[in-house]
Design a protein around this motif. Structure first.
Motif, PDB file in Angstrom:
ATOM      1  N   PHE A 279       0.814  -1.213   0.000  1.00  0.00           N
ATOM      2  CA  PHE A 279       0.000   0.000   0.000  1.00  0.00           C
ATOM      3  C   PHE A 279       0.850   1.266   0.000  1.00  0.00           C
ATOM      4  O   PHE A 279       0.300   2.370   0.050  1.00  0.00           O
ATOM      5  CB  PHE A 279      -0.937   0.013   1.207  1.00  0.00           C
ATOM      6  N   LEU A 280       2.170   1.121  -0.034  1.00  0.00           N
ATOM      7  CA  LEU A 280       3.064   2.274  -0.106  1.00  0.00           C
ATOM      8  C   LEU A 280       3.255   2.686  -1.549  1.00  0.00           C
ATOM      9  O   LEU A 280       3.260   1.854  -2.462  1.00  0.00           O
ATOM     10  CB  LEU A 280       4.415   1.946   0.528  1.00  0.00           C
ATOM     11  N   ARG A 281       3.433   3.987  -1.766  1.00  0.00           N
ATOM     12  CA  ARG A 281       3.610   4.492  -3.123  1.00  0.00           C
ATOM     13  C   ARG A 281       4.891   3.931  -3.742  1.00  0.00           C
ATOM     14  O   ARG A 281       5.945   3.941  -3.122  1.00  0.00           O
ATOM     15  CB  ARG A 281       3.649   6.022  -3.134  1.00  0.00           C
ATOM     16  N   HIS A 282       4.760   3.441  -4.974  1.00  0.00           N
ATOM     17  CA  HIS A 282       5.864   2.947  -5.801  1.00  0.00           C
ATOM     18  C   HIS A 282       6.481   1.651  -5.279  1.00  0.00           C
ATOM     19  O   HIS A 282       7.552   1.265  -5.751  1.00  0.00           O
ATOM     20  CB  HIS A 282       6.964   4.013  -5.953  1.00  0.00           C
ATOM     21  N   TYR A 283       5.820   0.983  -4.354  1.00  0.00           N
ATOM     22  CA  TYR A 283       6.357  -0.304  -3.905  1.00  0.00           C
ATOM     23  C   TYR A 283       5.925  -1.392  -4.885  1.00  0.00           C
ATOM     24  O   TYR A 283       4.770  -1.474  -5.286  1.00  0.00           O
ATOM     25  CB  TYR A 283       5.870  -0.658  -2.498  1.00  0.00           C
ATOM     26  N   ARG A 284       6.884  -2.231  -5.278  1.00  0.00           N
ATOM     27  CA  ARG A 284       6.605  -3.378  -6.149  1.00  0.00           C
ATOM     28  C   ARG A 284       7.004  -4.643  -5.404  1.00  0.00           C
ATOM     29  O   ARG A 284       8.093  -4.729  -4.846  1.00  0.00           O
ATOM     30  CB  ARG A 284       7.400  -3.297  -7.459  1.00  0.00           C
TER      31      ARG A 284
ATOM     32  N   LEU B 158      -2.481   0.472  -5.415  1.00  0.00           N
ATOM     33  CA  LEU B 158      -3.016   0.209  -4.079  1.00  0.00           C
ATOM     34  C   LEU B 158      -2.829   1.394  -3.145  1.00  0.00           C
ATOM     35  O   LEU B 158      -3.626   1.585  -2.218  1.00  0.00           O
ATOM     36  CB  LEU B 158      -2.368  -1.045  -3.496  1.00  0.00           C
ATOM     37  N   ALA B 159      -1.782   2.207  -3.369  1.00  0.00           N
ATOM     38  CA  ALA B 159      -1.625   3.421  -2.568  1.00  0.00           C
ATOM     39  C   ALA B 159      -2.773   4.382  -2.833  1.00  0.00           C
ATOM     40  O   ALA B 159      -3.333   4.998  -1.905  1.00  0.00           O
ATOM     41  CB  ALA B 159      -0.291   4.094  -2.890  1.00  0.00           C
ATOM     42  N   VAL B 160      -3.158   4.518  -4.101  1.00  0.00           N
ATOM     43  CA  VAL B 160      -4.303   5.362  -4.453  1.00  0.00           C
ATOM     44  C   VAL B 160      -5.577   4.806  -3.835  1.00  0.00           C
ATOM     45  O   VAL B 160      -6.397   5.547  -3.286  1.00  0.00           O
ATOM     46  CB  VAL B 160      -4.429   5.473  -5.981  1.00  0.00           C
ATOM     47  N   VAL B 161      -5.740   3.489  -3.914  1.00  0.00           N
ATOM     48  CA  VAL B 161      -6.938   2.850  -3.368  1.00  0.00           C
ATOM     49  C   VAL B 161      -7.081   3.135  -1.878  1.00  0.00           C
ATOM     50  O   VAL B 161      -8.141   3.571  -1.400  1.00  0.00           O
ATOM     51  CB  VAL B 161      -6.885   1.325  -3.625  1.00  0.00           C
TER      52      VAL B 161
ATOM     53  N   GLU C  35      -5.728   5.466   0.014  1.00  0.00           N
ATOM     54  CA  GLU C  35      -5.937   6.872   0.330  1.00  0.00           C
ATOM     55  C   GLU C  35      -7.379   7.293   0.047  1.00  0.00           C
ATOM     56  O   GLU C  35      -8.010   7.984   0.858  1.00  0.00           O
ATOM     57  CB  GLU C  35      -4.962   7.731  -0.486  1.00  0.00           C
ATOM     58  N   LEU C  36      -7.928   6.864  -1.078  1.00  0.00           N
ATOM     59  CA  LEU C  36      -9.306   7.234  -1.414  1.00  0.00           C
ATOM     60  C   LEU C  36     -10.303   6.590  -0.456  1.00  0.00           C
ATOM     61  O   LEU C  36     -11.277   7.230  -0.031  1.00  0.00           O
ATOM     62  CB  LEU C  36      -9.620   6.833  -2.856  1.00  0.00           C
TER      63      LEU C  36
END
Length: 366
Positions: free
Chosen positions: A310-315, A330-333, A335-336
């Motif tokens: 869920f962290l930005r840019h984590y793969r 998933l980071a966008v998900v 947060e929204l």
């Protein structure tokens, strides 16, 4: 004439240092020079004491031939940065005075080093501003170029939708229209004149306006997205099941944000489920709220990575090398979902099941 390569603050500091030396050591005249460039042996006066007098001449004063004058090199390591030239007629320089002058010279060298750092930062800031301006121009051009084909695509889809009325293909066109509206919304948020919302804690804006809490028929949001996803699943050799409940659960949410959430979850399942796999989408109302789930029988997410995804840019380690992506979905998900007052739950392995929990409309609430 070009302006000097140093700031007014630097000049003011150097002037203050020379005035201090003049008053402390009874200097009648002194000048600080800086070397114009590393390739040239010419010097430019920066500050002079007394301030209203002309600078001491350059080359004639670069020796210690006279006992009442002193020339101190301003050195950074073995590099000559400049000179400090002092004149005190009729008085010799004591050892203590020369020691104080050397300390003052070191202070001026330190000040010049800080000034050079400031100049470097200023140059970086100017280059960054120029790069941002060029990026904005490029973005504006791309947005302008996208409007025409997107408008034409919407028009063609609407015409086909009318012509295919009453046929199964009309549902496909409905999904196409929904996707073009989604693209149009995102492009509008990229317009330079559109204000971007500021989120708490320095969170990056998500290209969505201020979210609202309104009653949303969840099935109305899910159905066109699932229809579009079913076509993609068919092309990739996957199956996708969806059994919308009647009546639709009513969640307190933002319809636009909810579409983004479900779209990202569907994109992830379509991307990571291997050929021959199955995806299930569903929703129902419970005592704890409205739940929406997207479940697949893909490789799943190891427990050690379930918070990091869920962290930005984590793969994830299993898929980063084989599956393209930017690690933002998933980071966008999350947060929204949080902005809508909900929560997201990840269950894996086996497979991956994402559950989005939203508040439901209370009894009697309209």
């Amino acid at each position: 004439m070009t302006s000097p390569p140093w700031s007014p603050e630097f000049v003011t500091f150097c002037q203050a240092q020379l005035e201090l030396l003049g008053q402390l050591l009874q200097v009648s005249h002194c000048t600080m020079y800086l070397r114009e460039s590393a390739e040239r042996w010419s010097f430019t006066p920066v500050a002079t004491y007394p301030q209203n007098q002309a600078a001491l001449p350059g080359s004639p004063w670069l020796t210690n031939a006279k006992p009442d004058q002193l020339v101190l090199p301003l050195l950074q390591g073995e590099v000559l940065l400049g000179l400090l030239v002092l004149l005190r007629p009729g008085m010799l320089w004591s050892g203590w005075e020369q020691e104080q002058l050397h300390r003052a010279a070191q202070t001026l060298v330190l000040a010049w080093r800080l000034e050079q750092q400031r100049q470097g930062w200023q140059t970086q800031a100017q280059n960054l501003a120029l790069g941002q301006a060029q990026h904005r121009e490029l973005l504006a051009t791309v947005l302008h170029q996208l409007r025409s084909p997107l408008s034409a695509l919407k028009t063609f889809a609407k015409l086909l939708y009318k012509r295919l009325a009453g046929t199964p293909n009309q549902e496909v066109l409905a999904g196409m229209l929904a996707q073009t509206e989604r693209i149009a919304e995102l492009l509008h948020r990229l317009e330079p004149t559109t204000p971007q919302p500021l989120l708490p804690g320095g969170t990056v804006p998500l290209l969505l306006p201020g979210l609202t809490q309104e009653p949303v028929a969840v099935v109305d949001v899910l159905t066109p997205l699932v229809m579009a996803a079913q076509l993609t699943a068919q092309e990739r050799g996957l199956t996708l099941s969806y059994d919308p409940p009647v009546p639709s659960p009513i969640a307190l949410a933002d319809a636009t944000a909810l579409r983004e959430v479900v779209s990202n979850l569907l994109d992830n399942s379509l991307k990571y489920t291997p050929k021959g796999g199955h995806i299930e989408v569903g929703t129902r109302a419970t005592e704890d709220g409205v739940v929406i789930w997207v479940q697949d029988d893909g490789p799943g997410i190891p427990p050690a990575e379930q918070e990091q995804v869920f962290l930005r840019h984590y793969r994830g380690a299993q898929t980063a090398a084989t599956t393209p992506g930017d690690g933002l979905g998933l980071a966008v998900v999350r947060e929204l979902v949080h902005q809508m007052g909900g929560r997201i739950t990840l269950i894996s392995p086996p497979g991956t099941r994402m559950e989005v929990w939203l508040n439901r409309m209370a009894e009697g609430q309209t």
